[in-house]
Design a protein around this motif. Sequence first.
Motif, PDB file in Angstrom:
ATOM      1  N   ALA A  17      -1.237  -1.490  -1.198  1.00 47.84           N
ATOM      2  CA  ALA A  17      -1.050  -1.520  -2.649  1.00 47.84           C
ATOM      3  C   ALA A  17      -2.292  -0.990  -3.356  1.00 47.84           C
ATOM      4  N   LEU A  18      -3.471  -1.352  -2.838  1.00 50.77           N
ATOM      5  CA  LEU A  18      -4.718  -0.873  -3.440  1.00 50.77           C
ATOM      6  C   LEU A  18      -4.859   0.634  -3.265  1.00 50.77           C
ATOM      7  N   LEU A  19      -4.523   1.137  -2.065  1.00 54.29           N
ATOM      8  CA  LEU A  19      -4.641   2.573  -1.801  1.00 54.29           C
ATOM      9  C   LEU A  19      -3.700   3.379  -2.685  1.00 54.29           C
ATOM     10  N   TRP A  20      -2.426   2.970  -2.722  1.00 52.14           N
ATOM     11  CA  TRP A  20      -1.448   3.716  -3.519  1.00 52.14           C
ATOM     12  C   TRP A  20      -1.606   3.446  -5.010  1.00 52.14           C
ATOM     13  N   GLY A  21      -1.851   2.197  -5.367  1.00 50.85           N
ATOM     14  CA  GLY A  21      -1.975   1.855  -6.782  1.00 50.85           C
ATOM     15  C   GLY A  21      -3.205   2.460  -7.429  1.00 50.85           C
ATOM     16  N   VAL A 257       0.727  -3.185 -11.029  1.00 52.18           N
ATOM     17  CA  VAL A 257      -0.291  -4.200 -11.312  1.00 52.18           C
ATOM     18  C   VAL A 257      -1.672  -3.637 -11.000  1.00 52.18           C
ATOM     19  N   VAL A 258      -1.799  -2.995  -9.834  1.00 57.60           N
ATOM     20  CA  VAL A 258      -3.071  -2.384  -9.438  1.00 57.60           C
ATOM     21  C   VAL A 258      -3.450  -1.271 -10.402  1.00 57.60           C
ATOM     22  N   ALA A 259      -2.496  -0.422 -10.745  1.00 58.02           N
ATOM     23  CA  ALA A 259      -2.771   0.709 -11.645  1.00 58.02           C
ATOM     24  C   ALA A 259      -3.237   0.229 -13.017  1.00 58.02           C
TER      25      ALA A 259
END
Length: 301
Positions: A17-21, A257-259
Amino acid sequence: MRTPAGVRSAVRIGSLALLWGSGFLWIKIAIQGLSPTQVTLARLVLGAGFLAAILHVKGWRLPRGKVLWIHLAVAALFANSAPYLLFAIGEQTVSSSVAGVINATTPLWTLVIAFATRQDTSVTTARVVGLIAGFIGALLIFSPWEGGGALTNWGGIACLAAATAYAISYVYMARFLSSKEVQPIVLSASQLIAASGLTFLAMPFGGLEPIAPRTSVIVAVSVLGILGTGVAYVLNYRIIRDDGPVLASTVTYLLPVVAIALGWIALGEEITGTSLAGTVIVLLGVAITRMAPQRTHKTQK
């Protein structure tokens, strides 16, 4: 002491999620010194190079067969070249957080396209309710009744087109590539190589502009290509293999959320209450549609 399986799964999901977001943040930084075409080609070449290195270490070869490579080229166009370029174009005029939020509509477009192409013909109350909720959320995100809404500029439309391209690729890959007896990482490396070739052909359209290779731009492109494109593919397939596609699909809920968080922390971006409410409703709609029985083949991002 061995780490419990549940903890390992959570760490993998969080990392993916961190990598893609975070990709939307890196795109925003990268286009400060490179054109959208240059950013797209750089991330694809770096991602393809990383996966090709893994294939070399493992002694695996790229697949053969004209028909397979035609399918890979089509998948590369809709899953990589087009959406990567469209998001880079879109973020010239919209924030990274808004781009990440628009990306969250991808599962909804996937379901619509799968039904329209008869790849998935099951219609249930849950799916209808989920789609309606999702598109209401998308309407709130775009807020066409506001002068500054995302739908009033080409950036928002480009991001929406990118999400639709992802959806087309999922349905296409489920139909023509998911059943191939080829290692997923081999398919991914081949797809990124094909995407690199397709994007190279687009270099005359914005790819020959002068560059401003500042440190921040170089770091952004490197992270976007090696980690966000290369490592993320490997991690995604590892999650699918060890934990199943259902758990892997939960990353969809974490990306916006990450973005939003990174856009606010790193770039000071703001998101309106209307857009935030739209994001929640979109994710709720996606969750409802996934409560229904699934008849599509497994897909890959």
